[in-house]
Design a protein around this motif. Structure first.
Motif, PDB file in Angstrom:
ATOM      1  N   UNK A 114       0.850  -1.189   0.000  1.00  0.00           N
ATOM      2  CA  UNK A 114       0.000   0.000   0.000  1.00  0.00           C
ATOM      3  C   UNK A 114       0.883   1.235   0.000  1.00  0.00           C
ATOM      4  N   UNK A 115       0.394   2.293  -0.688  1.00  0.00           N
ATOM      5  CA  UNK A 115       1.121   3.549  -0.748  1.00  0.00           C
ATOM      6  C   UNK A 115       0.701   4.492   0.358  1.00  0.00           C
ATOM      7  N   UNK A 116       1.103   5.740   0.285  1.00  0.00           N
ATOM      8  CA  UNK A 116       0.788   6.707   1.330  1.00  0.00           C
ATOM      9  C   UNK A 116      -0.724   6.896   1.483  1.00  0.00           C
ATOM     10  N   UNK A 117      -1.181   7.112   2.738  1.00  0.00           N
ATOM     11  CA  UNK A 117      -2.593   7.341   3.012  1.00  0.00           C
ATOM     12  C   UNK A 117      -3.099   6.405   4.097  1.00  0.00           C
ATOM     13  N   UNK A 118      -4.452   6.353   4.281  1.00  0.00           N
ATOM     14  CA  UNK A 118      -5.080   5.502   5.282  1.00  0.00           C
ATOM     15  C   UNK A 118      -5.514   4.180   4.638  1.00  0.00           C
ATOM     16  N   UNK A 119      -5.266   3.086   5.397  1.00  0.00           N
ATOM     17  CA  UNK A 119      -5.624   1.757   4.900  1.00  0.00           C
ATOM     18  C   UNK A 119      -6.181   0.935   6.068  1.00  0.00           C
ATOM     19  N   UNK A 120      -6.798  -0.196   5.716  1.00  0.00           N
ATOM     20  CA  UNK A 120      -7.443  -1.045   6.725  1.00  0.00           C
ATOM     21  C   UNK A 120      -6.788  -2.417   6.715  1.00  0.00           C
ATOM     22  N   UNK A 121      -6.514  -2.953   7.931  1.00  0.00           N
ATOM     23  CA  UNK A 121      -6.001  -4.305   8.086  1.00  0.00           C
ATOM     24  C   UNK A 121      -6.875  -5.032   9.106  1.00  0.00           C
ATOM     25  N   UNK A 122      -6.720  -6.320   9.172  1.00  0.00           N
ATOM     26  CA  UNK A 122      -7.523  -7.128  10.107  1.00  0.00           C
ATOM     27  C   UNK A 122      -6.840  -7.097  11.468  1.00  0.00           C
ATOM     28  N   UNK A 123      -7.465  -6.485  12.457  1.00  0.00           N
ATOM     29  CA  UNK A 123      -6.834  -6.413  13.777  1.00  0.00           C
ATOM     30  C   UNK A 123      -6.594  -7.799  14.355  1.00  0.00           C
ATOM     31  N   UNK A 124      -5.418  -7.931  14.959  1.00  0.00           N
ATOM     32  CA  UNK A 124      -5.070  -9.197  15.604  1.00  0.00           C
ATOM     33  C   UNK A 124      -4.545 -10.239  14.662  1.00  0.00           C
ATOM     34  N   UNK A 125      -4.776 -10.065  13.362  1.00  0.00           N
ATOM     35  CA  UNK A 125      -4.295 -11.042  12.385  1.00  0.00           C
ATOM     36  C   UNK A 125      -3.180 -10.462  11.497  1.00  0.00           C
ATOM     37  N   UNK A 126      -3.377  -9.228  11.119  1.00  0.00           N
ATOM     38  CA  UNK A 126      -2.434  -8.605  10.180  1.00  0.00           C
ATOM     39  C   UNK A 126      -1.483  -7.667  10.925  1.00  0.00           C
ATOM     40  N   UNK A 127      -0.253  -7.697  10.501  1.00  0.00           N
ATOM     41  CA  UNK A 127       0.749  -6.710  10.927  1.00  0.00           C
ATOM     42  C   UNK A 127       1.286  -6.014   9.666  1.00  0.00           C
ATOM     43  N   UNK A 128       1.776  -4.804   9.840  1.00  0.00           N
ATOM     44  CA  UNK A 128       2.337  -4.097   8.673  1.00  0.00           C
ATOM     45  C   UNK A 128       3.603  -3.360   9.090  1.00  0.00           C
ATOM     46  N   UNK A 129       4.397  -3.001   8.113  1.00  0.00           N
ATOM     47  CA  UNK A 129       5.620  -2.205   8.336  1.00  0.00           C
ATOM     48  C   UNK A 129       5.798  -1.269   7.150  1.00  0.00           C
ATOM     49  N   UNK A 130       6.359  -0.101   7.462  1.00  0.00           N
ATOM     50  CA  UNK A 130       6.638   0.887   6.405  1.00  0.00           C
ATOM     51  C   UNK A 130       8.076   0.720   5.894  1.00  0.00           C
ATOM     52  N   UNK A 131       8.218   0.808   4.604  1.00  0.00           N
ATOM     53  CA  UNK A 131       9.537   0.721   3.952  1.00  0.00           C
ATOM     54  C   UNK A 131       9.748   2.007   3.158  1.00  0.00           C
ATOM     55  N   UNK A 132      10.835   2.715   3.459  1.00  0.00           N
ATOM     56  CA  UNK A 132      11.104   3.999   2.788  1.00  0.00           C
ATOM     57  C   UNK A 132      11.571   3.759   1.354  1.00  0.00           C
ATOM     58  N   UNK A 133      10.991   4.519   0.431  1.00  0.00           N
ATOM     59  CA  UNK A 133      11.354   4.385  -0.982  1.00  0.00           C
ATOM     60  C   UNK A 133      11.912   5.688  -1.552  1.00  0.00           C
ATOM     61  N   UNK A 134      12.138   6.660  -0.675  1.00  0.00           N
ATOM     62  CA  UNK A 134      12.817   7.891  -1.094  1.00  0.00           C
ATOM     63  C   UNK A 134      14.274   7.822  -0.642  1.00  0.00           C
ATOM     64  N   UNK A 135      15.047   8.861  -0.968  1.00  0.00           N
ATOM     65  CA  UNK A 135      16.459   8.882  -0.570  1.00  0.00           C
ATOM     66  C   UNK A 135      16.570   8.814   0.945  1.00  0.00           C
ATOM     67  N   UNK A 136      17.488   7.985   1.410  1.00  0.00           N
ATOM     68  CA  UNK A 136      17.755   7.894   2.842  1.00  0.00           C
ATOM     69  C   UNK A 136      19.246   7.746   3.060  1.00  0.00           C
ATOM     70  N   UNK A 137      19.709   8.182   4.227  1.00  0.00           N
ATOM     71  CA  UNK A 137      21.127   8.114   4.568  1.00  0.00           C
ATOM     72  C   UNK A 137      21.304   7.170   5.741  1.00  0.00           C
ATOM     73  N   UNK A 138      22.062   6.104   5.511  1.00  0.00           N
ATOM     74  CA  UNK A 138      22.405   5.163   6.576  1.00  0.00           C
ATOM     75  C   UNK A 138      23.793   5.513   7.105  1.00  0.00           C
ATOM     76  N   UNK A 139      23.894   5.695   8.428  1.00  0.00           N
ATOM     77  CA  UNK A 139      25.174   6.041   9.054  1.00  0.00           C
ATOM     78  C   UNK A 139      25.743   4.814   9.758  1.00  0.00           C
ATOM     79  N   UNK A 140      26.891   4.379   9.272  1.00  0.00           N
ATOM     80  CA  UNK A 140      27.596   3.241   9.875  1.00  0.00           C
ATOM     81  C   UNK A 140      28.694   3.823  10.752  1.00  0.00           C
ATOM     82  N   UNK A 141      28.683   3.510  12.045  1.00  0.00           N
ATOM     83  CA  UNK A 141      29.573   4.173  12.998  1.00  0.00           C
ATOM     84  C   UNK A 141      30.548   3.206  13.634  1.00  0.00           C
ATOM     85  N   UNK A 142      31.682   3.814  14.097  1.00  0.00           N
ATOM     86  CA  UNK A 142      32.710   3.121  14.883  1.00  0.00           C
ATOM     87  C   UNK A 142      33.163   1.831  14.198  1.00  0.00           C
ATOM     88  N   UNK A 143      33.758   2.004  13.017  1.00  0.00           N
ATOM     89  CA  UNK A 143      34.242   0.865  12.236  1.00  0.00           C
ATOM     90  C   UNK A 143      35.730   0.707  12.501  1.00  0.00           C
TER      91      UNK A 143
END
Length: 312
Positions: free
Chosen positions: A40-69
């Motif tokens: 699903x894209x941006x906006x409001x959506x419906x899932x089945x409570x107690x059965x469905x779980x969801x997670x957001x995945x970023x599809x725009x530019x993002x910066x990952x910082x790897x530290x203390x190498x």
């Protein structure tokens, strides 16, 4: 009442089933732990409570910082990179396949862990001098190339946009040595640049003197040529004047010779023996002196026979 309880329960279920997906993200769903094929894209959506779980995945530019190498150089010195930043983006059409293959934290595998691996590979092949100074400027490009090759090979759908690497930390004592070396290099660089400036100034002055000498030489040559031309013109004028004077003298001489010839011709016609005898007698007649003696007639006779006979 039962109807009221059911209404409340339905409201709670409906409320828990409605969820929001933020802009720049895609939602993926699990039901009973199994990843669904729905996104699903941006906006409001419906899932089945107690059965469905969801997670957001970023599809725009993002910066990952790897530290203390931490990594060890080929000489056995351990250095630390405080932070390496990786700018990346996951393609929208690859979200489902990437999450199914590598999980919601796909970037841990292909960015965080890969950065640690590639940095250690880089350090192990180079000395401290190369890692810290000589080849440090190449590290970001090598990391970006290695990350992109891995992401492309395993079809992750991740594009590596840029990699930013901070200067590594090295042991304090070695750092002092590097600072001393850099200070000496800076001093030598300044000395070389000052030497180059002195040489450039000397060359400039030499060039200036050379240009002035060339200019003075050209001026002298021009003046000499002008003087020679003036002398040549004066000589030509003197020659012309001499030729004119010679012509005048020759003309005067010719005139005088002509006059003398004419006078001689006139005298030749005038000085006949009779005329000369007349002039002699006239002169004798005008002579106031009186001579006495018996030889006097003979004297005049000896002077005039030619005149008398010439007149006959």
């Amino acid at each position: 009442t039962v109807a009221g309880v059911l209404a409340v329960a339905f409201s709670l279920i409906a409320f828990n089933g409605v969820h929001q997906v933020r802009e720049g993200h895609m939602a993926v769903y699990w039901r009973g732990g199994a990843l669904l094929n729905d996104t699903a894209g941006p906006g409001y959506h419906v899932k089945v409570p107690g059965l469905d779980n969801f997670a957001e995945v970023q599809v725009t530019l993002q910066t990952d910082s790897v530290e203390n190498i931490a990594c060890g150089t080929s000489g056995g010195v351990t250095v630390f990179f405080d932070r390496i930043e990786v700018v990346n983006r996951l393609r929208q059409d690859a979200v489902l396949a990437t999450v199914r293959a590598y999980g919601i934290n796909y970037d841990k595998i292909w960015i965080f862990d890969k950065i640690h691996h590639e940095v250690n590979q880089f350090c192990s092949k180079h000395s401290l001098q190369e890692v810290y100074i000589d080849k440090f400027d190449q590290l970001d490009e090598q990391l970006q190339r290695a990350l992109q090759e891995s992401c492309t090979e395993f079809d992750t759908g991740v594009s590596i946009i840029a990699v930013r690497v901070t200067k590594p930390r090295i042991p304090t004592e070695i750092m002092r040595n590097f600072e001393a070396v850099e200070a000496e290099k800076t001093r030598l660089k300044i000395a070389r640049e000052r030497h180059q400036v002195v040489i450039a100034e000397a060359e400039t002055e030499s060039q200036r003197l050379k240009i002035e000498a060339e200019r003075e030489k050209m001026v002298r040559e021009i003046n000499m040529e002008r003087h020679v031309m003036e002398q040549k013109k004066e000589a030509e004028m003197d020659q012309i004047k001499s030729e004119q004077l010679a012509k005048r003298i020759e003309a005067q001489a010719d005139a005088d010779a002509y006059a003398a010839r004419k006078l001689a011709d006139a005298n030749a016609l005038l000085l006949t023996p009779q005329y000369l005898a007349l002039q002699m007698y006239t002169a004798l007649a005008n002579n106031s002196k009186v001579f006495f003696g018996d030889k006097i007639p003979l004297m005049f006779q000896s002077l005039t026979p030619d005149l008398v006979h010439g007149g006959a």
